[in-house]
Design a protein around this motif. Sequence first.
Motif, short mmCIF file in Angstrom:
data_model
loop_
_atom_site.label_atom_id
_atom_site.label_comp_id
_atom_site.label_asym_id
_atom_site.label_seq_id
_atom_site.Cartn_x
_atom_site.Cartn_y
_atom_site.Cartn_z
N ASN A 1 19.25 10.55 35.44
CA ASN A 1 20.66 10.13 35.48
C ASN A 1 20.99 9.49 36.83
O ASN A 1 20.63 10.02 37.88
N GLY A 2 21.68 8.35 36.78
CA GLY A 2 22.14 7.72 38.00
C GLY A 2 21.10 6.95 38.78
O GLY A 2 21.39 6.39 39.84
N LEU A 3 19.86 6.89 38.28
CA LEU A 3 18.79 6.23 39.03
C LEU A 3 18.96 4.72 39.05
O LEU A 3 19.37 4.11 38.07
N GLY A 4 18.65 4.14 40.18
CA GLY A 4 18.60 2.70 40.33
C GLY A 4 17.48 2.34 41.28
O GLY A 4 16.72 3.21 41.74
N PHE A 5 17.37 1.07 41.58
CA PHE A 5 16.35 0.65 42.54
C PHE A 5 16.68 1.19 43.93
O PHE A 5 15.78 1.46 44.73
N VAL A 6 17.98 1.39 44.22
CA VAL A 6 18.36 2.05 45.47
C VAL A 6 19.21 3.30 45.22
O VAL A 6 19.27 4.17 46.08
N ARG A 7 19.85 3.41 44.08
CA ARG A 7 20.75 4.53 43.81
C ARG A 7 19.99 5.78 43.38
O ARG A 7 19.06 5.70 42.58
N ASN A 8 20.41 6.91 43.95
CA ASN A 8 19.90 8.23 43.53
C ASN A 8 18.39 8.34 43.65
O ASN A 8 17.73 9.00 42.85
N ARG A 9 17.81 7.71 44.65
CA ARG A 9 16.35 7.67 44.77
C ARG A 9 15.74 9.00 45.22
O ARG A 9 14.54 9.18 45.07
N VAL A 10 16.53 9.89 45.73
CA VAL A 10 15.98 11.17 46.17
C VAL A 10 16.38 12.28 45.20
O VAL A 10 16.50 13.44 45.58
N ALA A 11 16.56 11.93 43.96
CA ALA A 11 16.96 12.90 42.94
C ALA A 11 15.95 14.02 42.84
O ALA A 11 14.81 13.81 42.43
N ASP A 12 16.35 15.21 43.25
CA ASP A 12 15.50 16.39 43.18
C ASP A 12 14.16 16.20 43.90
O ASP A 12 13.19 16.88 43.59
N GLY A 13 14.10 15.26 44.83
CA GLY A 13 12.88 15.01 45.58
C GLY A 13 11.73 14.48 44.73
O GLY A 13 10.57 14.54 45.14
N VAL A 14 12.03 13.97 43.55
CA VAL A 14 11.00 13.50 42.63
C VAL A 14 10.75 12.01 42.83
O VAL A 14 11.69 11.22 42.89
N ASP A 15 9.49 11.64 42.94
CA ASP A 15 9.09 10.24 43.07
C ASP A 15 8.66 9.76 41.69
O ASP A 15 7.53 9.99 41.26
N LEU A 16 9.58 9.11 40.97
CA LEU A 16 9.28 8.70 39.61
C LEU A 16 8.10 7.74 39.51
O LEU A 16 7.25 7.91 38.63
N PRO A 17 8.01 6.72 40.38
CA PRO A 17 6.83 5.85 40.28
C PRO A 17 5.51 6.62 40.39
O PRO A 17 4.57 6.34 39.65
N ALA A 18 5.46 7.62 41.27
CA ALA A 18 4.23 8.41 41.41
C ALA A 18 3.94 9.20 40.13
O ALA A 18 2.77 9.32 39.72
N LEU A 19 4.99 9.74 39.51
CA LEU A 19 4.79 10.46 38.25
C LEU A 19 4.23 9.53 37.18
O LEU A 19 3.36 9.90 36.39
N ILE A 20 4.76 8.31 37.13
CA ILE A 20 4.31 7.34 36.14
C ILE A 20 2.86 6.94 36.40
O ILE A 20 2.04 6.92 35.47
N VAL A 21 2.53 6.65 37.64
CA VAL A 21 1.15 6.26 37.98
C VAL A 21 0.18 7.36 37.60
O VAL A 21 -0.91 7.10 37.07
N ALA A 22 0.56 8.61 37.81
CA ALA A 22 -0.32 9.75 37.51
C ALA A 22 -0.66 9.87 36.03
O ALA A 22 -1.66 10.48 35.65
N GLN A 23 0.17 9.27 35.16
CA GLN A 23 -0.08 9.32 33.72
C GLN A 23 -1.07 8.26 33.25
O GLN A 23 -1.49 8.29 32.09
N HIS A 24 -1.39 7.31 34.10
CA HIS A 24 -2.28 6.19 33.74
C HIS A 24 -1.84 5.54 32.42
O HIS A 24 -2.62 5.42 31.47
N PRO A 25 -0.58 5.11 32.35
CA PRO A 25 -0.07 4.59 31.09
C PRO A 25 -0.70 3.25 30.71
O PRO A 25 -1.12 2.48 31.58
N ASP A 26 -0.72 3.00 29.41
CA ASP A 26 -1.16 1.70 28.92
C ASP A 26 -0.04 0.67 29.03
O ASP A 26 -0.29 -0.52 29.24
#
Length: 192
Positions: free
Chosen positions: A49-74
């Motif tokens: 919720n509230g995420l943007g390229f600059v908005r809410n980037r420290v939400a719960d200290g979670v790095d979404l790009p890192a989570l996505i990379v870790a999944q090795h998505p197709d």
Amino acid sequence: MTPLPADAPVVAFYGDSYTLGAGASSESKRWSTIICRQRGWNEFNPSVNGLGFVRNRVADGVDLPALIVAQHPDIVVVTMGLNDNFAYASEAAHIHRAIVGDLEGLKKQLPDARFIVVEPFWYTDERPHSLAVISGWVRDEAAAIGADYIPGASHWIEHHPEWMAEDGLHPNDAGYAHMATKMDAALTKLGL
């Protein structure tokens, strides 16, 4: 629900409340889950919720790009930019740099993934000037990394107040169903 085959494509969604499914009666009603169910895709959706390229980037200290990379998505579906309109007046240059940094960084770490970048969603019939500017930056950076781009998404739920949840900010189940139909057509046009 029938389990997916082991080789089902992993599709990661990088987005805000409209991809998280805020306003839906359950996760199963959000557009990303509808699309994955229809296409036999394995969904990974850590949207915030509230995420943007600059908005809410420290939400719960979670790095979404890192989570996505870790999944090795197709496939990586990027649906960002709506919330950045609320910071545009003071942070336009920062937003532009962040769009470039996010998309370049993801592409560099996932060189074999197919990227699908979606024009930022929007929630009212009135459209601020910033929306066209941010959408243009997103479109241009999608082209720069060789991503597919889906235009027009900011118009998908306009002029339909009946598709909005009680909060007036997010789609309801009918709104997400409509978004899923529009996204399905766009993905089909891309050969997916």
